[in-house]
Motif scaffolding. Structure first.
Motif, PDB file in Angstrom:
ATOM      1  N   ARG B 131       0.818  -1.196   0.000  1.00 37.90           N
ATOM      2  CA  ARG B 131       0.000   0.000   0.000  1.00 37.90           C
ATOM      3  C   ARG B 131       0.866   1.267   0.000  1.00 37.90           C
ATOM      4  NH1 ARG B 131      -4.945   2.127   1.395  1.00 37.90           N
ATOM      5  NH2 ARG B 131      -4.732   4.112   2.448  1.00 37.90           N
ATOM      6  N   GLY B 134       2.594   1.736  -3.325  1.00 36.99           N
ATOM      7  CA  GLY B 134       1.629   2.199  -4.320  1.00 36.99           C
ATOM      8  C   GLY B 134       1.279   3.661  -4.127  1.00 36.99           C
ATOM      9  N   THR B 135       1.050   4.051  -2.863  1.00 37.11           N
ATOM     10  CA  THR B 135       0.701   5.443  -2.595  1.00 37.11           C
ATOM     11  C   THR B 135       1.798   6.375  -3.074  1.00 37.11           C
ATOM     12  OG1 THR B 135      -0.362   4.633  -0.607  1.00 37.11           O
ATOM     13  CG2 THR B 135      -0.102   7.006  -0.812  1.00 37.11           C
ATOM     14  N   PHE B 138       2.003   6.659  -6.856  1.00 38.22           N
ATOM     15  CA  PHE B 138       0.948   7.391  -7.558  1.00 38.22           C
ATOM     16  C   PHE B 138       0.757   8.812  -7.063  1.00 38.22           C
ATOM     17  CE2 PHE B 138      -0.211   3.195  -9.017  1.00 38.22           C
ATOM     18  CZ  PHE B 138      -0.447   3.480 -10.335  1.00 38.22           C
ATOM     19  N   THR B 139       1.482   9.212  -6.017  1.00 36.68           N
ATOM     20  CA  THR B 139       1.380  10.611  -5.604  1.00 36.68           C
ATOM     21  C   THR B 139       2.702  11.330  -5.840  1.00 36.68           C
ATOM     22  OG1 THR B 139       1.864   9.905  -3.371  1.00 36.68           O
ATOM     23  CG2 THR B 139      -0.432  10.257  -3.918  1.00 36.68           C
ATOM     24  N   GLU B 140       3.675  11.013  -5.029  1.00 40.40           N
ATOM     25  CA  GLU B 140       4.904  11.795  -5.112  1.00 40.40           C
ATOM     26  C   GLU B 140       5.677  11.493  -6.392  1.00 40.40           C
ATOM     27  OE1 GLU B 140       7.305  11.523  -1.652  1.00 40.40           O
ATOM     28  OE2 GLU B 140       8.711  12.998  -2.447  1.00 40.40           O
ATOM     29  N   PHE B 141       5.677  10.250  -6.819  1.00 35.66           N
ATOM     30  CA  PHE B 141       6.493   9.888  -7.986  1.00 35.66           C
ATOM     31  C   PHE B 141       5.634   9.545  -9.186  1.00 35.66           C
ATOM     32  CE2 PHE B 141       9.340   9.103  -4.415  1.00 35.66           C
ATOM     33  CZ  PHE B 141      10.401   9.894  -4.813  1.00 35.66           C
ATOM     34  N   VAL B 142       4.503  10.245  -9.315  1.00 38.25           N
ATOM     35  CA  VAL B 142       3.606   9.901 -10.419  1.00 38.25           C
ATOM     36  C   VAL B 142       4.230  10.236 -11.767  1.00 38.25           C
ATOM     37  CG1 VAL B 142       2.350  12.079 -10.301  1.00 38.25           C
ATOM     38  CG2 VAL B 142       1.248  10.086 -11.263  1.00 38.25           C
ATOM     39  N   LEU B 143       4.998  11.328 -11.817  1.00 39.13           N
ATOM     40  CA  LEU B 143       5.601  11.707 -13.099  1.00 39.13           C
ATOM     41  C   LEU B 143       6.676  10.706 -13.542  1.00 39.13           C
ATOM     42  CD1 LEU B 143       5.670  13.729 -15.396  1.00 39.13           C
ATOM     43  CD2 LEU B 143       7.307  15.056 -14.116  1.00 39.13           C
ATOM     44  N   PRO B 144       7.661  10.390 -12.674  1.00 39.97           N
ATOM     45  CA  PRO B 144       8.618   9.360 -13.099  1.00 39.97           C
ATOM     46  C   PRO B 144       7.939   8.042 -13.466  1.00 39.97           C
ATOM     47  CG  PRO B 144       9.384  10.416 -11.111  1.00 39.97           C
ATOM     48  CD  PRO B 144       8.040  10.971 -11.387  1.00 39.97           C
ATOM     49  N   VAL B 147       6.551   8.504 -16.907  1.00 40.23           N
ATOM     50  CA  VAL B 147       7.620   8.669 -17.897  1.00 40.23           C
ATOM     51  C   VAL B 147       8.309   7.336 -18.162  1.00 40.23           C
ATOM     52  CG1 VAL B 147       9.866   9.728 -18.270  1.00 40.23           C
ATOM     53  CG2 VAL B 147       7.991  11.109 -17.475  1.00 40.23           C
ATOM     54  N   ALA B 148       8.386   6.495 -17.123  1.00 43.56           N
ATOM     55  CA  ALA B 148       8.986   5.178 -17.318  1.00 43.56           C
ATOM     56  C   ALA B 148       8.253   4.397 -18.403  1.00 43.56           C
ATOM     57  CB  ALA B 148       8.970   4.399 -16.009  1.00 43.56           C
ATOM     58  N   ILE B 150       6.962   5.717 -21.106  1.00 42.97           N
ATOM     59  CA  ILE B 150       7.505   6.171 -22.399  1.00 42.97           C
ATOM     60  C   ILE B 150       8.827   5.466 -22.673  1.00 42.97           C
ATOM     61  CG2 ILE B 150       8.320   8.157 -23.725  1.00 42.97           C
ATOM     62  CD1 ILE B 150       6.545   9.916 -22.181  1.00 42.97           C
ATOM     63  N   LEU B 151       9.644   5.365 -21.618  1.00 41.27           N
ATOM     64  CA  LEU B 151      10.941   4.703 -21.771  1.00 41.27           C
ATOM     65  C   LEU B 151      10.767   3.272 -22.266  1.00 41.27           C
ATOM     66  CD1 LEU B 151      13.996   4.709 -21.268  1.00 41.27           C
ATOM     67  CD2 LEU B 151      13.541   4.038 -18.937  1.00 41.27           C
TER      68      LEU B 151
END
Lengths: 477, 168
Positions: B131, B134-135, B138-144, B147-148, B150-151
């Motif tokens: 949990r 996952g949290t 999807f919150t703090e590292f949602v951008l990486p 982007v992963a 796309i990679l």
């Protein structure tokens, strides 16, 4: 169980990335339906790049942080986004005739260039080490594939394999460095790391310093600075010429932008420790790049070594670590884009199917047959060397003045000395073009798109050299 | 107590890692690598990172190793090391490289042993649970995280472009 809070998502600052990704996928899908003629893909890619450049202006009150401080839209990132869009567009334009001539019929070519641009934009706008890593990887993987896209050419295969193996190795260093810095500061966000360093508690932490050293190795490889440059000549020579031009400009600019962010902006307080390393890297790159270029007989290898030397000059901007440094970095990369695409455009024009005429002696007597091409090539080469009043001179001038402002007199003297050395091999090509008899018949097809790129590059080189004011003002904003 | 579990696990990891290097048979090497991964997973469990431990087993020991095995079997690599004997042995270079690496290792040891590692990191109760991971993803590292993807897409396109059977 309480629900997970929704993340803060700012799609507007991500606009260029989103536009480019969508267009990249669109190119892939369209490629399935259009058959042999790939010109529609060119059109879609160019539209995507144009829209990405426009959409990068969507934010007004710069700088804007988003995604919990992982992404920033600031002056540096917007300016670099423009450089990436220009250089990718030039790369696509210069590829059209080349791909037709050499029989590269892969539609993915264009989407890989777009995705590579996505990586570059992310790299220039990231303020989180994870994002920087992902950006570098997106850019690198696209380049590995683009370098090897001529699958029936052993040289191209060699370039791709060498680049891939060494690149993967260097990525390990980069990641290890990031892990160590994360370990000492407890965060991957550059802003928090900067704060920790400013407070001073982690400044002399040995693991921090080791992380910094490993980061320098990783970045140093990606920008091809000495002593991590060994891959550059082989890869530049083996890759298809438009790809060579592409990888000499955009990815290098993106990595340098991240390099600048991580070192000059995040850890200026511990600059004595990394400054001396970059100092050595810069001086070595200039000398070995320039002296290596003198010995080359292949024009692509010559330009590869010259790009190593140029990285040496560009590192000076990071060592100077002031605002003039970042402005001069932006201006230099813009000017460099025009010079490199101009020079490689001519290299493409001189070649023909099955015989790319890449030896310097093949340029003998070009001035008699095609005086305008020879003159343009001369302008590009002299601008790369840094002759006033061309763009290369102004770019170097600003980098050197940024360093002088911080008191790096010896470094600037070495750099000027190197500019003088570099004229030797740039002028060697000019001498061949103007003063030697042709060794064989030129059989040049003046393909319109490549000529168009050369014309744009010529305009850029002259304009930035003679009227640098407006662009400098934009860069210093 | 923790150390009692840690040292055997770490020791096994090192032994199997050496096994990867020294095993003459590629399949044996790959098997040692799997054993090493399992040991690492154990260490992750020890660090309260259960989720990472499970991922380690599923992804590395499972998926990636299966891929390795496939490649080894498809290429039909035999135990004989004829491929590796082409290069002439250069004793001086070997010794010099060994000394260099020994020097680096010594320096690393010196630096790391000088650092202060006795204070345990401050860790939340929920650290390492599915949990929590996952949290954060999807919150703090949602951008990486996004982007992963796309990679991965790019890597997939690249692999297809380079490996498809028709050369045009």
């Amino acid at each position: 169980m309480e629900p997970i809070p929704a993340p803060s998502i700012d799609l507007v600052s991500l606009a260029p990335v989103l536009v480019l990704t969508v267009f990249g996928i669109m190119v892939l899908v369209t490629d399935l339906f259009i058959g042999k003629n790939k010109s529609a893909l060119v059109f879609i890619s160019l539209t995507g790049l144009l829209m990405a450049a426009i959409s990068s202006l969507a934010k007004y009150d710069l700088p804007v942080y988003s995604f919990n401080g992982a992404y920033i839209v600031d002056h540096l990132s917007v300016f670099f986004t423009f450089i990436f869009c220009i250089s990718s567009a030039l790369a696509i334009l210069v590829s059209i005739d080349f791909n037709q001539r050499e029989g590269i019929k892969v539609g993915e070519y264009y989407s890989l260039i777009l995705f590579c641009t996505v990586g570059m934009v992310l790299l220039a706008s990231s303020t989180d080490m994870i994002m920087i890593f992902l950006g570098i990887e997106i850019v690198s993987i696209c380049l590995y594939v683009l370098a090897g896209i001529r699958r029936n050419d052993p040289k191209s295969n060699e370039a791709a394999l060498k680049y891939f193996l060494l690149g993967a190795f260097a990525t390990g260093f980069l990641l290890y460095g990031m892990a160590l810095i994360y370990g000492t500061t407890g965060s991957t966000k550059l802003t928090i790391i900067a704060e920790m360093i400013r407070e001073g508690s982690v400044r002399s932490e040995p693991l921090m310093l080791m992380g910094v050293v490993l980061l320098i190795i990783g970045f140093g490889f990606k920008v091809a600075s000495v002593p991590f440059h060994m891959w550059a000549p082989d890869v530049y020579q083996g890759a298809p010429t438009p790809v060579t031009a592409f990888m000499a400009v955009g990815p290098k600019a993106a990595t340098l932008a991240a390099f600048f962010r991580v070192f000059a902006e995040t850890m200026p307080e511990i600059s004595p420790s990394w400054g001396i390393l970059l100092y050595i890297l810069s001086v070595l790159s200039m000398f070995i790049g320039n002296l290596g270029a003198i010995m080359q007989t292949n024009i692509k290898r010559l330009l590869a070594f010259s790009s190593v030397a140029h990285v040496g000059y560009l590192l000076i901007a990071i060592i100077a670590k002031n605002s003039l440094g970042s402005a001069s970095l932006m201006f230099y990369m813009l000017a460099y884009a025009f010079m490199i695409f101009g020079a490689f455009g001519i290299v493409i024009l001189i070649g023909r199917k099955g015989d790319e005429n890449l030896e310097i002696e093949n340029y003998s007597g070009l001035a008699y047959k095609h005086p305008i091409l020879a003159l343009s090539m001369t302008i590009f080469l002299l601008s790369l060397g840094g002759l006033p009043p061309l763009a290369g001179f102004v770019a170097k001038f600003y980098i050197f003045s940024a360093a002088l402002k911080e008191g790096f007199v010896v470094l600037v003297i070495l750099a000027v000395l190197n500019s003088a050395i570099s004229f030797y091999y740039y002028l060697k090509v000019v001498v061949y073009m103007y003063m030697k008899e042709p060794i064989k018949e030129f059989n040049i097809t003046l393909s319109p798109m490549t000529l168009f790129v050369v014309a744009i590059a010529l305009f850029g080189t002259l304009h930035l050299g003679i009227f640098p004011g407006p662009i400098i003002a934009l860069a210093q904003y | 107590m923790e150390l009692l579990i840690f040292y055997p696990l770490a020791g096994l990891c090192v032994i199997f890692a050496l096994g990867v290097v020294f095993n003459k048979n590629p399949i044996g090497s790959a098997m040692s690598l799997i054993a090493m991964m399992l040991g690492l997973a154990g260490i992750f469990v020890l660090q309260q990172a259960h989720f990472i431990a499970i991922l380690q087993i599923i992804i590395y020991a499972g998926a990636i190793m299966v891929l390795f095995m496939f490649v080894i079997m498809l290429l039909n690599l035999k135990g004989d090391d004829a491929v590796w004997k082409k290069r002439e042995k250069n004793t001086l270079l070997t010794v010099l490289t060994g000394l260099l690496i020994a020097g680096v290792l010594y320096k690393v040891l010196e630096i790391t042993s000088a650092g202060e590692f006795d204070s345990p990191a401050h860790v939340l109760e929920t650290f390492g649970t599915v949990r929590e991971v996952g949290t954060i993803l999807f919150t703090e590292f949602v951008l990486p995280f996004e982007v992963a993807s796309i990679l991965l897409l790019v890597a997939m396109i690249g692999a297809v472009v380079l490996a498809k059977s028709k050369v045009d």
